[in-house]
Design a protein around this motif. Sequence first.
Motif, PDB file in Angstrom:
ATOM      1  N   GLY A  68       0.692  -0.976  -0.104  1.00  0.00           N
ATOM      2  CA  GLY A  68       0.170  -0.029   0.163  1.00  0.00           C
ATOM      3  C   GLY A  68       0.896   1.094  -0.013  1.00  0.00           C
ATOM      4  O   GLY A  68       1.935   1.323   0.745  1.00  0.00           O
ATOM      5  N   ILE A  69       0.503   2.369  -0.877  1.00  0.00           N
ATOM      6  CA  ILE A  69       1.395   3.431  -0.702  1.00  0.00           C
ATOM      7  C   ILE A  69       1.474   4.095   0.445  1.00  0.00           C
ATOM      8  O   ILE A  69       0.578   4.403   1.244  1.00  0.00           O
ATOM      9  N   ASP A  70       2.426   4.609   1.003  1.00  0.00           N
ATOM     10  CA  ASP A  70       3.026   5.204   2.231  1.00  0.00           C
ATOM     11  C   ASP A  70       2.813   6.740   1.954  1.00  0.00           C
ATOM     12  O   ASP A  70       3.463   7.215   1.306  1.00  0.00           O
ATOM     13  N   LEU A  71       1.446   7.142   2.540  1.00  0.00           N
ATOM     14  CA  LEU A  71       1.204   8.562   2.214  1.00  0.00           C
ATOM     15  C   LEU A  71       2.210   9.512   2.518  1.00  0.00           C
ATOM     16  O   LEU A  71       2.362  10.555   2.020  1.00  0.00           O
ATOM     17  N   ASP A  72       2.536   9.134   4.062  1.00  0.00           N
ATOM     18  CA  ASP A  72       3.503  10.272   4.479  1.00  0.00           C
ATOM     19  C   ASP A  72       4.911  10.371   3.842  1.00  0.00           C
ATOM     20  O   ASP A  72       5.426  11.278   3.493  1.00  0.00           O
ATOM     21  N   LEU A  73       5.432   9.173   3.405  1.00  0.00           N
ATOM     22  CA  LEU A  73       6.452   9.240   2.385  1.00  0.00           C
ATOM     23  C   LEU A  73       6.066   9.824   0.988  1.00  0.00           C
ATOM     24  O   LEU A  73       6.991  10.662   0.624  1.00  0.00           O
ATOM     25  N   LEU A  74       5.164   9.439   0.405  1.00  0.00           N
ATOM     26  CA  LEU A  74       4.789  10.108  -0.646  1.00  0.00           C
ATOM     27  C   LEU A  74       4.677  11.815  -0.762  1.00  0.00           C
ATOM     28  O   LEU A  74       5.260  12.344  -1.370  1.00  0.00           O
ATOM     29  N   ARG A  75       4.043  12.214   0.257  1.00  0.00           N
ATOM     30  CA  ARG A  75       4.106  13.664   0.776  1.00  0.00           C
ATOM     31  C   ARG A  75       5.434  14.127   1.006  1.00  0.00           C
ATOM     32  O   ARG A  75       5.643  15.302   0.422  1.00  0.00           O
ATOM     33  N   GLU A  76       6.203  13.337   1.727  1.00  0.00           N
ATOM     34  CA  GLU A  76       7.613  14.071   1.735  1.00  0.00           C
ATOM     35  C   GLU A  76       8.294  13.931   0.526  1.00  0.00           C
ATOM     36  O   GLU A  76       9.124  15.246   0.242  1.00  0.00           O
ATOM     37  N   VAL A  77       8.223  13.142  -0.279  1.00  0.00           N
ATOM     38  CA  VAL A  77       8.982  13.061  -1.711  1.00  0.00           C
ATOM     39  C   VAL A  77       8.248  14.158  -2.646  1.00  0.00           C
ATOM     40  O   VAL A  77       9.043  14.804  -3.365  1.00  0.00           O
ATOM     41  N   LYS A  78       7.095  14.351  -2.661  1.00  0.00           N
ATOM     42  CA  LYS A  78       6.442  15.199  -3.701  1.00  0.00           C
ATOM     43  C   LYS A  78       6.352  16.749  -3.272  1.00  0.00           C
ATOM     44  O   LYS A  78       6.297  17.557  -3.958  1.00  0.00           O
ATOM     45  N   GLU A  79       5.738  16.719  -1.767  1.00  0.00           N
ATOM     46  CA  GLU A  79       5.539  18.199  -1.379  1.00  0.00           C
ATOM     47  C   GLU A  79       6.735  19.061  -0.672  1.00  0.00           C
ATOM     48  O   GLU A  79       6.846  19.851  -0.882  1.00  0.00           O
ATOM     49  N   ILE A  80       7.539  18.346  -0.035  1.00  0.00           N
ATOM     50  CA  ILE A  80       8.705  18.819   0.863  1.00  0.00           C
ATOM     51  C   ILE A  80       9.862  18.664  -0.031  1.00  0.00           C
ATOM     52  O   ILE A  80      10.477  19.736  -0.386  1.00  0.00           O
ATOM     53  N   ARG A  81      10.444  17.555  -0.487  1.00  0.00           N
ATOM     54  CA  ARG A  81      11.402  17.573  -1.237  1.00  0.00           C
ATOM     55  C   ARG A  81      11.361  17.711  -2.676  1.00  0.00           C
ATOM     56  O   ARG A  81      12.364  18.284  -3.627  1.00  0.00           O
ATOM     57  N   ARG A  82      10.110  17.867  -3.115  1.00  0.00           N
ATOM     58  CA  ARG A  82       9.775  18.013  -4.808  1.00  0.00           C
ATOM     59  C   ARG A  82      10.604  17.082  -5.596  1.00  0.00           C
ATOM     60  O   ARG A  82      11.043  17.647  -6.452  1.00  0.00           O
ATOM     61  N   GLU A  83      10.655  15.837  -5.289  1.00  0.00           N
ATOM     62  CA  GLU A  83      11.465  15.020  -6.224  1.00  0.00           C
ATOM     63  C   GLU A  83      10.599  14.376  -6.995  1.00  0.00           C
ATOM     64  O   GLU A  83       9.462  14.401  -6.803  1.00  0.00           O
ATOM     65  N   ARG A  84      11.238  13.192  -7.678  1.00  0.00           N
ATOM     66  CA  ARG A  84      10.480  12.324  -8.642  1.00  0.00           C
ATOM     67  C   ARG A  84      10.056  11.155  -7.790  1.00  0.00           C
ATOM     68  O   ARG A  84      10.627  10.957  -6.942  1.00  0.00           O
ATOM     69  N   LEU A  85       9.238  10.337  -8.405  1.00  0.00           N
ATOM     70  CA  LEU A  85       8.633   9.102  -7.727  1.00  0.00           C
ATOM     71  C   LEU A  85       9.533   8.206  -7.374  1.00  0.00           C
ATOM     72  O   LEU A  85       9.451   7.499  -6.582  1.00  0.00           O
TER      73      LEU A  85
END
Length: 449
Positions: A275-292
């Motif tokens: 299952g997608i880890d929502l906290d990690l996804l937010r960190e990658v996309k919203e804080i780090r602004r990185e690729r998946l």
Amino acid sequence: MSKIDEKLQPVLDEVLRRNAGEAEFHQAVHEVLESLGRVVAKHPDYANHALIERICEPERQIIFRVPWVDDAGQVQINRGFRVQFNSALGPYKGGIRFHPSVNLGIIKFLGFEQIFKNALTGMPIGGGKGGSDFNPRGRSDGEIMRFCQAFMTELQRHLGEYTDVPAGDIGVGGREIGYMFGQYKRLTNRYEAGVLTGKGLVYGGSRARTEATGFGLVYFVQQMLATKGAALDGKRVVVSGSGNVAIYAIDKVRQFGGKVLACSDSNGYVLDEAGIDLDLLREVKEIRRERLSDYVRMKGATAHYIEGGSIWDVPCDVALPCATQNELTGKDATTLIKNGVQLVGEGANMPSTPDAVDLFHQNGVMFAPGKAANAGGVATSALEMQQNASRDSWTFEKTEDRLAQIMRGIHDNCAATADEYSAPGNYVLGANIAGFARVAEAMQSLGVI
């Protein structure tokens, strides 16, 4: 595309003639006209007043130059757009998109869809859309600020809380809205909070606005499933995209007990069987602004990144396309159907091609069109306007409760309209006719405008 009623064919022919080369706009108009044949048969007076022709022609199309200076001191030129499509129900309302794919045809397609989407909310807002071919990816904060200021320097003369109220869209989030609102305030010498929505909470924004489109989509899907005695609990879900809409759709699916297996970006998709880890996804996309791909590197063994692959190859019960227009093709639909998909709900604007939609209907897959299912964002924008007008600020719970109520109302309206026109379960037809009927009634009342 399917055949439309012969009475409406001249309308489509004129749209094609006047708007040459604008494929997405043609597609959006064709889909609506295909639904309206039944309406014209029941209400011939709509044809007599040329209501449908008028709805297909924007009230105003604005194109302007946007010159700005990059960090190297070089002058850059982009093109800005605002299509003010229909104001029969209220001030024009619709987002601003910054993406290199933006052109007049894209903005007209989005603005046309916005007319019916906004009408379905029941709120007093008309339809419009805007944007620019500016690409924010890789640009510094300073460059984005200077571009937003240059863009608003021209656009501001066409805006106002009783005239046109933009919001965000692809490439335009809270940062960009803040820069544009600051420039609007500077140029007009007015703190007119209701002129833009999607603002930060400290200067007039609404709680739950960030979450609204994704949350609203899932509320709509849950209502659809309930008509079959089912629910999201225990369902395997795939969500395309990894931006704002996708993230909060994932969040709400998890709250309803579903399991999101995959999400995507423009380079590929992540499959996470845990299952997608929502906290990690937010960190990658919203804080780090990185690729998946960074999600996989940080998550470890359960996650895999499939570069260049199609997320629709992942077997699922529910598919939620939340990325961009025409991302889900007939080929993708065939794969989803083969793998047992039960429901497809559009979180983006027109993400499914016409042949994909036809395949879903032919194979008994429940299908929620974007103009109904993703209306939660603009509905909450209208609630933000309401709070600005009354100098009020609601709690998150009050706003989300109102959002859920609006989405249930949209669902029930679409379902009832489909039943009325002898097409039970066809939410595309229900949404198109229900939205059109509200706009048409207002236009008839206002005279020939």
